[in-house]
Design an enzyme around this catalytic site. Structure first.
Site, PDB file in Angstrom:
ATOM      1  N   GLY A  34       0.798  -1.229   0.000  1.00 22.30           N
ATOM      2  CA  GLY A  34       0.000   0.000   0.000  1.00 22.30           C
ATOM      3  C   GLY A  34       0.824   1.269   0.000  1.00 22.30           C
ATOM      4  O   GLY A  34       2.020   1.255  -0.293  1.00 22.30           O
ATOM      5  N   ALA A  35       0.157   2.395   0.335  1.00 23.84           N
ATOM      6  CA  ALA A  35       0.753   3.739   0.244  1.00 23.84           C
ATOM      7  C   ALA A  35       1.262   3.945  -1.186  1.00 23.84           C
ATOM      8  O   ALA A  35       2.446   4.200  -1.429  1.00 23.84           O
ATOM      9  CB  ALA A  35       1.865   3.935   1.269  1.00 23.84           C
ATOM     10  N   HIS A  40       4.095   1.492  -7.749  1.00 15.80           N
ATOM     11  CA  HIS A  40       2.990   0.530  -7.621  1.00 15.80           C
ATOM     12  C   HIS A  40       2.059   0.632  -8.835  1.00 15.80           C
ATOM     13  O   HIS A  40       1.618  -0.375  -9.382  1.00 15.80           O
ATOM     14  CB  HIS A  40       2.155   0.836  -6.374  1.00 15.80           C
ATOM     15  CG  HIS A  40       2.894   0.704  -5.077  1.00 15.80           C
ATOM     16  ND1 HIS A  40       3.202   1.776  -4.285  1.00 15.80           N
ATOM     17  CD2 HIS A  40       3.384  -0.381  -4.433  1.00 15.80           C
ATOM     18  CE1 HIS A  40       3.842   1.365  -3.202  1.00 15.80           C
ATOM     19  NE2 HIS A  40       3.980   0.061  -3.260  1.00 15.80           N
ATOM     20  N   GLY A 150       8.513  -5.234  -8.774  1.00 14.19           N
ATOM     21  CA  GLY A 150       9.330  -4.124  -9.236  1.00 14.19           C
ATOM     22  C   GLY A 150      10.824  -4.415  -9.126  1.00 14.19           C
ATOM     23  O   GLY A 150      11.273  -5.011  -8.146  1.00 14.19           O
ATOM     24  N   LYS A 152      12.926  -2.362  -8.411  1.00 12.82           N
ATOM     25  CA  LYS A 152      13.431  -1.591  -7.267  1.00 12.82           C
ATOM     26  C   LYS A 152      13.869  -2.530  -6.141  1.00 12.82           C
ATOM     27  O   LYS A 152      14.850  -2.279  -5.445  1.00 12.82           O
ATOM     28  CB  LYS A 152      12.323  -0.647  -6.800  1.00 12.82           C
ATOM     29  CG  LYS A 152      12.381  -0.192  -5.372  1.00 12.82           C
ATOM     30  CD  LYS A 152      13.090   1.106  -5.260  1.00 12.82           C
ATOM     31  CE  LYS A 152      13.288   1.637  -3.859  1.00 12.82           C
ATOM     32  NZ  LYS A 152      12.509   1.068  -2.803  1.00 12.82           N
ATOM     33  N   ASP A 153      13.098  -3.625  -5.949  1.00 15.35           N
ATOM     34  CA  ASP A 153      13.436  -4.611  -4.919  1.00 15.35           C
ATOM     35  C   ASP A 153      14.027  -5.841  -5.613  1.00 15.35           C
ATOM     36  O   ASP A 153      13.419  -6.915  -5.636  1.00 15.35           O
ATOM     37  CB  ASP A 153      12.189  -4.956  -4.106  1.00 15.35           C
ATOM     38  CG  ASP A 153      11.672  -3.742  -3.351  1.00 15.35           C
ATOM     39  OD1 ASP A 153      12.199  -3.445  -2.281  1.00 15.35           O
ATOM     40  OD2 ASP A 153      10.768  -3.046  -3.884  1.00 15.35           O
ATOM     41  N   SER A 188       9.336   5.382  -3.385  1.00 15.25           N
ATOM     42  CA  SER A 188       9.199   4.439  -2.280  1.00 15.25           C
ATOM     43  C   SER A 188       8.157   4.981  -1.320  1.00 15.25           C
ATOM     44  O   SER A 188       8.069   6.197  -1.111  1.00 15.25           O
ATOM     45  CB  SER A 188      10.547   4.298  -1.561  1.00 15.25           C
ATOM     46  OG  SER A 188      10.355   3.735  -0.267  1.00 15.25           O
TER      47      SER A 188
HETATM   48  P1  AMP Z   1       5.901  -2.422  -1.552  1.00 16.77           P
HETATM   49  O1  AMP Z   1       4.520  -1.899  -1.398  1.00 16.77           O
HETATM   50  O2  AMP Z   1       6.959  -1.428  -1.210  1.00 16.77           O
HETATM   51  O3  AMP Z   1       6.095  -3.767  -0.906  1.00 16.77           O
HETATM   52  O4  AMP Z   1       6.108  -2.671  -3.100  1.00 16.77           O
HETATM   53  C1  AMP Z   1       5.196  -3.447  -3.843  1.00 16.77           C
HETATM   54  C2  AMP Z   1       5.776  -3.709  -5.203  1.00 16.77           C
HETATM   55  O5  AMP Z   1       6.026  -2.463  -5.845  1.00 16.77           O
HETATM   56  C3  AMP Z   1       7.109  -4.465  -5.142  1.00 16.77           C
HETATM   57  O6  AMP Z   1       7.167  -5.417  -6.188  1.00 16.77           O
HETATM   58  C4  AMP Z   1       8.106  -3.359  -5.362  1.00 16.77           C
HETATM   59  O7  AMP Z   1       9.313  -3.799  -5.950  1.00 16.77           O
HETATM   60  C5  AMP Z   1       7.355  -2.464  -6.322  1.00 16.77           C
HETATM   61  N1  AMP Z   1       7.928  -1.112  -6.285  1.00 16.77           N
HETATM   62  C6  AMP Z   1       8.184  -0.360  -5.172  1.00 16.77           C
HETATM   63  N2  AMP Z   1       8.765   0.803  -5.541  1.00 16.77           N
HETATM   64  C7  AMP Z   1       8.874   0.769  -6.889  1.00 16.77           C
HETATM   65  C8  AMP Z   1       9.391   1.675  -7.857  1.00 16.77           C
HETATM   66  N3  AMP Z   1       9.912   2.842  -7.509  1.00 16.77           N
HETATM   67  N4  AMP Z   1       9.351   1.314  -9.162  1.00 16.77           N
HETATM   68  C9  AMP Z   1       8.830   0.124  -9.532  1.00 16.77           C
HETATM   69  N5  AMP Z   1       8.318  -0.779  -8.674  1.00 16.77           N
HETATM   70  C10 AMP Z   1       8.338  -0.453  -7.366  1.00 16.77           C
END
Ligand code: AMP
Length: 283
Positions: A34-35, A40, A150, A152-153, A188
């Site tokens: 989320g957020a 996302h 993503g 990113k991770d 992020s």
């Molecule tokens: P999170 O909510 O931070 O766990 O991220 C959820 C998904 O969004 C994960 O697969 C992350 O790698 C992806 N994600 C987070 N930040 C980015 C970004 N800046 N660009 C692309 N994908 C992202």
């Protein structure tokens, strides 16, 4: 877009859509905490482009947080997320409570070795066990054809791929490029916790990675030299990395001298948050 809270509900909604479809339905899952930001939304849009049914998973997974303050301070705004997910093309928002994901007596954890033991794995004990377990659970709950992650991770992608192969899970992984702010900062959910000065200095991460890439493009091959270049860019903004690593993009084994594609990854505390970023480089 429908919001679903329980496993039975999400399975029923997907079964109904599959039954109503005249040809096999391609179900895409976008796992998130989320957020929502542009990163996302890029995953949701990618799922919308290539899938018939787009399920967004929204769950702040407590078991992947090794720092209690990080979990408490994690930004949450489901109403805003629901609006953004709808606009990006999601069909279902699956937002379960903790008790739905981790029922009473829950006692099973998935541990991935090797790729999950280094970098984020060694600096955040238990993090990847939490990630692997919740990803395996959501893949079982939703049973998607494709799951979107993503770049990113990048280490999370490598850990999830390893687990999917090892457990013979029938899902295809699609990796979407890192979405950045205009000044280069990787988007992020934690960026909202940076004050203006920290936000400005946080651009050092992407500038440092770009400097390393430029050095590789000019012939640099030594991981030690690339690390020193990154270190210097961070230091100019008063930042010190938790780690700077040059690794194999799939196994995360360290690389000393570049002779093929490599991932340059770093984690840097900036004020109250710990930021990560990475960039693939190739000689
Ligand atoms: P999170 O909510 O931070 O766990 O991220 C959820 C998904 O969004 C994960 O697969 C992350 O790698 C992806 N994600 C987070 N930040 C980015 C970004 N800046 N660009 C692309 N994908 C992202």
């Amino acid at each position: 877009m429908e919001i679903v809270r329980d496993v039975a509900g999400v399975r029923a909604a997907i079964a109904e859509a599959r039954a109503a479809a005249s040809s096999p339905l391609r179900v895409g899952l976008v796992p998130t905490m989320g957020a929502f930001h542009g990163g996302h939304l890029s995953l949701i849009r990618a799922a919308r482009t290539s899938c018939d049914l787009v399920v967004v998973w929204l769950f702040v997974n407590p078991t992947q947080f090794n720092d209690a303050a990080d979990l408490t301070g994690y930004p949450r705004d489901e109403a805003r997320d629901a609006e953004l997910a709808t606009a990006a093309g999601a069909d279902l928002l699956f937002a379960p409570e903790v008790a739905e994901v981790y029922p009473d007596g829950y006692a099973t954890t998935i541990t991935v070795s090797g790729v999950a033991d280094v970098l984020e794995g060694s600096h955040r004990p238990g993090h990847f066990a939490g990630v692997a377990t919740v990803v395996a659970k959501m893949l079982n709950m939703v049973q998607p054809d494709v799951a979107f992650f993503g770049a990113k991770d990048a280490q999370q992608v490598a850990v999830v791929r390893r687990m999917i192969t090892d457990l013979n899970l029938a899902v295809v992984v699609e990796v979407c490029p890192t979405v950045r702010e205009p000044d280069g900062l990787a988007m992020s959910s934690r960026n909202v916790r940076l004050d203006p000065d920290q936000r400005r200095r946080a651009t050092a991460l992407s500038r440092a990675l770009s400097a390393a890439k430029a050095a590789v493009d000019q012939g640099e091959r030594s991981a030690t030299s690339l690390t020193a270049i990154i270190d210097a860019v961070l230091a100019a903004d008063g930042l010190t990395a938790e780690y700077i690593a040059v690794v194999d993009p799939s196994t995360f084994a360290p690389i000393d001298e570049l002779d093929g594609p490599a991932l340059v990854a770093l984690a840097v505390p900036v004020g109250p948050v710990r930021l990560i970023d990475n960039l693939e480089v190739a000689p």
